[in-house]
Write an enzyme that holds these catalytic residues in place. Structure first.
Site: not given
Lengths: 289, 289, 289, 289
Positions: A212, B202, B228-230
């Site tokens: 990540r 989120g 999203l958010d990745e």
């Protein structure tokens, strides 16, 4: 009660006059209040208190104190516990392969930096026996397979119960304990998760963190509950990392965080600084102790 | 090329002799190497380099330099970009209701602490127009509903493209951009997520953090991607919190982290310190700059 | 030279073409560059490099390599050292009363987390002998008084020299070493100071920190030099504290910082990541190692 | 007293029954205790309390409350203050050349993140007037020389006193105030020092930090006292830095720390969370506020 520090942990619905009633109770009994810490959760309308007393000026017996406090507590719906600090708590440490948390806990205990008796080390592998021997702690090798899981847990339970263990520390014990086992020791099992929960739950968090590309790596100590990695969080910490970090270096950096995070969580527990409320752990700081 | 700092960002398969070949290339052209930073990812066998050059001792034109470098790069499968630092990048800031990141970015830009031209502020609400006016930046109010989403995004795109915007900063813009929009600006949109990703992805991360009883609160700046958010994480930071924190106080503590995290990520981008590789951002530190 | 990692540490006046010349040198000899890290101090016009090479593709002998590199280095005024990673460094640990750093270093060494041989523990008190025995390390009790100071230092020197000690770690050794002793081991003695230098130099830093009401407590690892507490700083860290902290709790919180700070400094030294320049330590981060 | 939050700050010799007496007092008057925080300094045998009350269930007037509390306080030697939260505090900001703290404080005040009225900005230079104008705050340019120092301070004093200023924030005001001036505003002047005190006292801390090669850079907010850089510390923070940092980059990294540290200190002061005792500031954390 001889000269000693008495600690009460208190949890109840918030209501007018609580502090006055509780502190007056102890004052009237002749105690000196060393510290009183409180937390009001106004979202859930709950009140939490940690109060430490010096028993020097009072002759009251434990029984009388508790009977008396119960009379105050019942109408206020107070959920409470008391500790007299007169006997060391018995601790069992469970491990698998990884040694850094084990060394650290044993060192602190031996040197009086953790106020407890480490009565035993339990492992599903024989690998870390030599460390137990260095510190003269009994080591129980209880291997486990899918088939023998319940049986092995029964053996662990026997060991814990026959030794009057007050706290179980999962110092990187890499087995998932059954709901049955965990429910037997509510708020009595502290686990170290090698990531900053709720990020990277489950296995291989350092690999996941590498993939990540995170810029911070962390660790979390929490009470074990049936929902894995979801128990009340006691302590967390992180360290900055860079893109240079491989899963291996993340693991090494993480090991140092795990050491301190687990040790602090255990200290807070042994020192009666924690009240659990639902899934949240109220962790009072030390009060000049 | 007049006296100036030239920066190359380089990405390629790792192979013997790379550093020697690249640094000799620049030495032979008469450049002085101000700094050369590299990262070898030995898991994926990839090589990354950021090299900053002083063009004082050379008369080579940009065109000749690039043509020449291409000859070196092609056989080595080098993916590269070059920046001459001779024109400020154009930036657009997108916001919704929250002002702290906006103030901070405008202040830094006005005071020369972020090397860019903030050309416009775009918002789906009219609320923060007064801040744009304080700093004399054009403010575009482009409201959006489910029905008008694509249309509004087309308006945004027009604004960005007609103003030659180099970087879009989502400074708490609370709309999910379409895949189409995001793919139009690869590695050109930086988002601030108000939590420590991948924890609490989120909406409402502060509420979730409160409910989970975490002991640290954080923020993450990342490139916007379709998931999203990745997107690749550029910068993260955290602050310790306690059980006393409510969702409201977590939000306030988080706002301060968001300010610094977003500003640092933007600075790193504007300063050509970042190479994206898959889902990971290689962020080179400043080299005595 | 069999397949191994060779590290060069390089320090010289900054000048055009350095990186190209040095990296080409190693490329021509058949080395693969694992990582090259550099730092240009443009205030003092100095250049620093740490370069790690894989010797797989070369047959050159150590002698030939060094002779050859000397020819490159001399005209460029390069001050350099090379390490072949083929023998573990010998370490001596000096202690007085305090055990936490000692345990930590011994544990890391025993478990392979510090790449060295701890050959001996030297102390001016007999108190920590039991720890040496737990880890099977020779323990030398060399008491010292004002009168016997030089004599005792001579004994220490004999021990260090006859055991070919490469690094001396002062893990809370509470004696001031003579200038003579320290000058005998330049950049070979690492000390842990139990405060955030240059704050609270000298004795009793935790008491001083309490009296000053600081909100952070820290520790510093540095090379020992003749000016006490003034040697090049290798590593520092801090932890937040509150007004609740007494000198005793500050000491306990500080002990955990000292453990990690000293261990990281020692690792960086053993791993050849440090170049000293005047009173500053250039500490290169690990490069994906 | 209409429905409002009343805060008492209390300081006295430690003695048995204090908490009970004080909390019973407020309970008897019909107050609900929102939070009570205490700190016992057992080294100096002093007791400190911050208690926040909800006045909803009481009709007592301010005068009656204070008169009544005085009767309790006198025999217990309690030094106390009370705040009714019914009027915003008036703040003056003093600056010289540096803008980052000024922007940050003005933004927070304007957006309601600092509960105060910024009544004026005072500077010995005219440089930052445009920022005052952006935020519509009166700006007073009062130049100062060695010769006019006392005269200028008299002008400042006039401004502060005629505007009923409750708090003076020295947001990088680079003049040393006279003892006379400082003594006129005890615990009413907050200064930001651009280093981690007591390290690098005095001028040019970033230059000194570079020369000392520190690995962390910090900032300190403290009450101004006659001994420069020696006043009670309210808030401190640090950031890791490396050998790459020049005095210039340290200054830039430091500026971000200064922003947050000063803002937090001011918030704590305005929110009545601080009690000064000798040279130490007792800073109570927010209690779920």
């Amino acid at each position: 009660m001889k000269s000693q520090v008495v600690s009460f942990l208190i949890k109840c619905p918030d209501q007018k006059g609580l502090v006055a009633k509780i502190t007056s109770f102890f004052y009237d009994k002749g105690f000196n209040i060393l510290s009183s810490q409180q937390y009001v959760n106004s979202i859930e309308n709950k009140y939490f208190m940690r109060i430490r007393l010096n028993a020097d000026g009072t002759n009251i017996s434990k029984e009388a104190l508790e009977k008396s406090f119960l009379e105050l507590a019942a109408p206020l719906h107070i959920d409470w516990s008391v500790n007299y600090g007169d006997k060391k708590q018995n601790v069992a440490i469970m491990v698998s392969h990884t040694s850094h948390n084990l060394y650290d806990l044993l060192e602190r205990s031996k040197e009086g930096r953790l106020d407890c008796n480490v009565k035993m080390i339990i492992s599903n592998h024989d690998k870390l026996r030599y460390i137990a021997e260095m510190f003269n702690i009994p080591f129980y090798y209880l291997p486990v397979t899918k088939e023998t899981k319940l049986e092995q847990e029964a053996q662990v339970k026997d060991l814990l119960d026959s030794n009057a263990i007050d706290l179980v520390i999962m110092a990187r014990y890499m087995q998932i304990l059954s709901a049955d086992f965990i429910n037997h020791y509510p708020e009595k099992i502290i686990n170290i998760h090698h990531s900053f929960l709720p990020a990277f739950q489950g296995a291989n968090p350092y690999r996941k963190a590498y993939e990540r590309g995170v810029k911070l790596i962390g660790a979390t100590a929490h009470y074990a509950t049936v929902d894995l990695d979801e128990g009340p969080i006691i302590e967390q910490d992180v360290k900055p990392v860079t893109h240079e970090s491989t899963p291996t270096t993340l693991k090494r950096i993480g090991a140092d965080i795990e050491k301190l995070v687990l040790a602090r969580a255990v200290k807070n527990h042994l020192n009666h600084q924690i009240i659990v409320s639902g899934n949240r752990a109220i962790v009072f700081p030390e009060a000049g102790e």
